[in-house]
Write a protein that holds these residues in place. Structure first.
Motif, PDB file in Angstrom:
ATOM      1  N   ASN A   1     -43.571 -45.492 -27.686  1.00 24.90           N
ATOM      2  CA  ASN A   1     -44.355 -46.015 -28.801  1.00 24.90           C
ATOM      3  C   ASN A   1     -45.761 -46.290 -28.259  1.00 24.90           C
ATOM      4  O   ASN A   1     -45.902 -47.100 -27.343  1.00 24.90           O
ATOM      5  CB  ASN A   1     -43.733 -47.307 -29.333  1.00 24.90           C
TER       6      ASN A   1
ATOM      7  N   SER B   1     -35.078 -51.622 -30.881  1.00 27.42           N
ATOM      8  CA  SER B   1     -35.521 -52.439 -31.994  1.00 27.42           C
ATOM      9  C   SER B   1     -34.807 -51.810 -33.180  1.00 27.42           C
ATOM     10  O   SER B   1     -35.240 -50.780 -33.714  1.00 27.42           O
ATOM     11  CB  SER B   1     -37.031 -52.364 -32.181  1.00 27.42           C
TER      12      SER B   1
ATOM     13  N   ASP C   1     -35.713 -47.954 -23.610  1.00 26.04           N
ATOM     14  CA  ASP C   1     -35.906 -48.400 -24.987  1.00 26.04           C
ATOM     15  C   ASP C   1     -35.919 -47.126 -25.836  1.00 26.04           C
ATOM     16  O   ASP C   1     -36.871 -46.350 -25.810  1.00 26.04           O
ATOM     17  CB  ASP C   1     -37.226 -49.175 -25.119  1.00 26.04           C
TER      18      ASP C   1
ATOM     19  N   TYR D   1     -44.486 -50.379 -26.019  1.00 25.66           N
ATOM     20  CA  TYR D   1     -44.768 -51.300 -27.125  1.00 25.66           C
ATOM     21  C   TYR D   1     -45.518 -52.531 -26.599  1.00 25.66           C
ATOM     22  O   TYR D   1     -45.108 -53.128 -25.606  1.00 25.66           O
ATOM     23  CB  TYR D   1     -43.465 -51.709 -27.812  1.00 25.66           C
TER      24      TYR D   1
ATOM     25  N   SER E   1     -33.866 -59.510 -32.814  1.00 26.20           N
ATOM     26  CA  SER E   1     -35.001 -58.579 -32.967  1.00 26.20           C
ATOM     27  C   SER E   1     -35.069 -57.674 -31.740  1.00 26.20           C
ATOM     28  O   SER E   1     -34.417 -57.948 -30.723  1.00 26.20           O
ATOM     29  CB  SER E   1     -36.324 -59.347 -33.115  1.00 26.20           C
ATOM     30  N   GLY E   2     -35.905 -56.651 -31.836  1.00 20.91           N
ATOM     31  CA  GLY E   2     -36.106 -55.780 -30.678  1.00 20.91           C
ATOM     32  C   GLY E   2     -36.756 -56.530 -29.531  1.00 20.91           C
ATOM     33  O   GLY E   2     -36.416 -56.335 -28.362  1.00 20.91           O
ATOM     34  N   MET E   3     -37.716 -57.400 -29.864  1.00 20.24           N
ATOM     35  CA  MET E   3     -38.366 -58.194 -28.812  1.00 20.24           C
ATOM     36  C   MET E   3     -37.351 -59.106 -28.136  1.00 20.24           C
ATOM     37  O   MET E   3     -37.392 -59.302 -26.915  1.00 20.24           O
ATOM     38  CB  MET E   3     -39.517 -59.028 -29.401  1.00 20.24           C
TER      39      MET E   3
ATOM     40  N   THR F   1     -35.628 -46.876 -29.143  1.00 19.18           N
ATOM     41  CA  THR F   1     -35.879 -47.239 -30.547  1.00 19.18           C
ATOM     42  C   THR F   1     -36.254 -46.037 -31.407  1.00 19.18           C
ATOM     43  O   THR F   1     -35.720 -45.852 -32.496  1.00 19.18           O
ATOM     44  CB  THR F   1     -37.025 -48.281 -30.620  1.00 19.18           C
ATOM     45  N   PHE F   2     -37.177 -45.217 -30.911  1.00 21.65           N
ATOM     46  CA  PHE F   2     -37.702 -44.149 -31.758  1.00 21.65           C
ATOM     47  C   PHE F   2     -36.728 -42.975 -31.900  1.00 21.65           C
ATOM     48  O   PHE F   2     -36.941 -42.111 -32.738  1.00 21.65           O
ATOM     49  CB  PHE F   2     -39.059 -43.653 -31.216  1.00 21.65           C
TER      50      PHE F   2
ATOM     51  N   THR G   1     -34.761 -52.866 -35.938  1.00 20.37           N
ATOM     52  CA  THR G   1     -35.658 -53.080 -37.079  1.00 20.37           C
ATOM     53  C   THR G   1     -36.211 -51.750 -37.590  1.00 20.37           C
ATOM     54  O   THR G   1     -36.556 -51.628 -38.760  1.00 20.37           O
ATOM     55  CB  THR G   1     -36.853 -53.957 -36.614  1.00 20.37           C
ATOM     56  N   LYS G   2     -36.294 -50.783 -36.691  1.00 16.10           N
ATOM     57  CA  LYS G   2     -36.971 -49.525 -37.034  1.00 16.10           C
ATOM     58  C   LYS G   2     -35.968 -48.512 -37.588  1.00 16.10           C
ATOM     59  O   LYS G   2     -35.283 -48.744 -38.545  1.00 16.10           O
ATOM     60  CB  LYS G   2     -37.680 -48.980 -35.797  1.00 16.10           C
TER      61      LYS G   2
ATOM     62  N   LEU H   1     -34.306 -57.266 -39.491  1.00 20.17           N
ATOM     63  CA  LEU H   1     -34.860 -57.418 -38.138  1.00 20.17           C
ATOM     64  C   LEU H   1     -33.677 -57.538 -37.198  1.00 20.17           C
ATOM     65  O   LEU H   1     -32.808 -58.409 -37.413  1.00 20.17           O
ATOM     66  CB  LEU H   1     -35.701 -58.692 -38.039  1.00 20.17           C
ATOM     67  N   ALA H   2     -33.606 -56.699 -36.174  1.00 17.43           N
ATOM     68  CA  ALA H   2     -32.464 -56.760 -35.253  1.00 17.43           C
ATOM     69  C   ALA H   2     -32.794 -56.032 -33.961  1.00 17.43           C
ATOM     70  O   ALA H   2     -33.700 -55.191 -33.906  1.00 17.43           O
ATOM     71  CB  ALA H   2     -31.230 -56.124 -35.898  1.00 17.43           C
TER      72      ALA H   2
ATOM     73  N   THR I   1     -43.734 -55.934 -25.709  1.00 12.99           N
ATOM     74  CA  THR I   1     -42.970 -55.905 -24.457  1.00 12.99           C
ATOM     75  C   THR I   1     -43.918 -55.967 -23.268  1.00 12.99           C
ATOM     76  O   THR I   1     -43.689 -56.687 -22.298  1.00 12.99           O
ATOM     77  CB  THR I   1     -42.128 -54.600 -24.375  1.00 12.99           C
TER      78      THR I   1
ATOM     79  N   GLU J   1     -39.778 -46.613 -22.265  1.00 15.34           N
ATOM     80  CA  GLU J   1     -39.439 -46.108 -23.592  1.00 15.34           C
ATOM     81  C   GLU J   1     -39.359 -44.591 -23.518  1.00 15.34           C
ATOM     82  O   GLU J   1     -40.148 -43.955 -22.830  1.00 15.34           O
ATOM     83  CB  GLU J   1     -40.515 -46.511 -24.614  1.00 15.34           C
TER      84      GLU J   1
HETATM   85  C1  LIG Z   1     -40.306 -49.270 -28.984  1.00 16.50           C
HETATM   86  C2  LIG Z   1     -40.232 -50.668 -29.507  1.00 16.50           C
HETATM   87  N1  LIG Z   1     -39.503 -51.584 -28.832  1.00 16.50           N
HETATM   88  C3  LIG Z   1     -39.417 -52.863 -29.266  1.00 16.50           C
HETATM   89  C4  LIG Z   1     -40.066 -53.286 -30.390  1.00 16.50           C
HETATM   90  C5  LIG Z   1     -39.935 -54.722 -30.849  1.00 16.50           C
HETATM   91  O1  LIG Z   1     -39.013 -54.779 -31.913  1.00 16.50           O
HETATM   92  P1  LIG Z   1     -38.972 -55.920 -33.047  1.00 16.50           P
HETATM   93  O2  LIG Z   1     -40.192 -55.745 -33.885  1.00 16.50           O
HETATM   94  O3  LIG Z   1     -37.682 -55.632 -33.775  1.00 16.50           O
HETATM   95  O4  LIG Z   1     -38.953 -57.232 -32.356  1.00 16.50           O
HETATM   96  C6  LIG Z   1     -40.833 -52.374 -31.135  1.00 16.50           C
HETATM   97  C7  LIG Z   1     -41.545 -52.822 -32.360  1.00 16.50           C
HETATM   98  O5  LIG Z   1     -42.435 -52.182 -32.856  1.00 16.50           O
HETATM   99  C8  LIG Z   1     -40.915 -51.027 -30.682  1.00 16.50           C
HETATM  100  O6  LIG Z   1     -41.623 -50.108 -31.349  1.00 16.50           O
END
Ligand SMILES: Cc1ncc(COP(=O)(O)O)c(C=O)c1O
Length: 269
Positions: free
Chosen positions: A180, A227, A205, A132, A106-108, A207-208, A229-230, A239-240, A135, A176
């Motif tokens: 987020n 993440s 990070d 986030y 997962s991202g976490m 992710t976005f 996952t997004k 989920l990854a 985190t 980030e």
């Molecule tokens: C920017 C960011 N980093 C990390 C995460 C955590 O990811 P995950 O939900 O896959 O554990 C999120 C989840 O919303 C996120 O938005």
């Protein structure tokens, strides 16, 4: 049935196994029939197979030794690696223009494993207010148990970053970009310019953005995390997490990952 003297080792092994299975219970035959009967463990399938196994076999002790000494390419145990997951890592590595990549559950998991691996006990972390929540909570509640202190700055306040770098021996600036939830973007090359002379590594990070919109490593970041996952996976069905960047840093994260065990399922990979 006995084998002819000209039968090769694989055929011989399969036949001996068949003989043994003929005398075994239905349950044992159901489990063992057709398994690794002289075939390569990782197939020559054109597409990447989903290698659904927790562990891997070696033909004999010599092959195991060759594997341990790096002379035989294979895998050992699912927590330590999987060919399907490796294919996913190589794709993200390529997209991020990184030296190495690790994919996790997962991202976490990516964020926490990365922080535990790359911030030393007693180290100092700089992070930002727009981050986030999960985190943030980990940084606030778990890292202090390792004597890790944190300065939290506004993502646009690079003067505050400069101050933190003057006042503390900063191990890492973790942020980030885009953030987020407010989608603020940070000047990554400038951040790198400030952090590098102080020996602070820069982790983004991303992710976005995904690597389609931003490649932090090409802008100077040492490590990028996702993440997946997004936006990266894109279909709300996985989920990854992913960590990519400098080889020696990703190797340190992988070592921690092997201990913590946040493995992605090969189906998700
Ligand atoms: C920017 C960011 N980093 C990390 C995460 C955590 O990811 P995950 O939900 O896959 O554990 C999120 C989840 O919303 C996120 O938005």
């Amino acid at each position: 049935m006995a084998n002819s003297g000209s039968a090769d080792a694989a055929t011989n092994g399969a036949s001996v196994r068949a003989d043994r299975l003929a005398a075994a219970s239905d349950a044992t035959r159901a489990v063992h029939a057709g398994e690794r009967a002289g075939r390569p463990r990782v197939s020559d399938s054109l597409t990447t197979p989903i290698v659904q196994t927790s562990t891997y076999a070696f033909q004999d002790t010599a092959e195991l030794l060759a594997y341990l000494e790096g002379r035989h390419a294979s895998y050992e145990y699912g927590r330590l690696g999987n060919p399907t997951t490796r294919a996913c890592e190589e794709k993200i590595c390529e997209l991020e223009c990184a030296e190495e990549c690790l994919v996790s559950s997962s991202g976490m998991n990516a964020a926490t494993t990365m922080l535990l691996a790359l911030v030393p006990a007693g180290g100092h972390l700089v992070t930002t207010t727009d981050c986030y929540q999960g985190t943030q909570r980990f940084i606030e509640t778990v890292l202090p148990k390792m004597g890790i202190s944190t300065t939290v700055i506004d993502p646009s306040d690079l003067a505050a970053l400069e101050r933190a770098l003057e006042e503390h021996p900063v191990s890492m600036f973790f942020l980030e970009s885009p953030t987020n939830p407010f989608m603020r973007c940070v000047d990554i090359p400038r951040v790198k310019e400030l952090c590098a002379p102080k020996g602070a590594i820069v982790v983004i990070d991303s992710t976005f953005a995904t690597p389609i919109n931003q490649r932090p490593v090409t802008l100077g970041a040492d490590v990028v995390i996702h993440s997946a996952t997004k936006y990266l996976a894109g279909h709300h069905d996985v989920l990854a997490g992913a960590i990519a960047g400098k080889a020696e840093l990703v190797a340190a994260v992988r070592k921690m990952h092997h201990m913590l065990g946040g493995i992605i399922d090969p189906h998700a990979a």
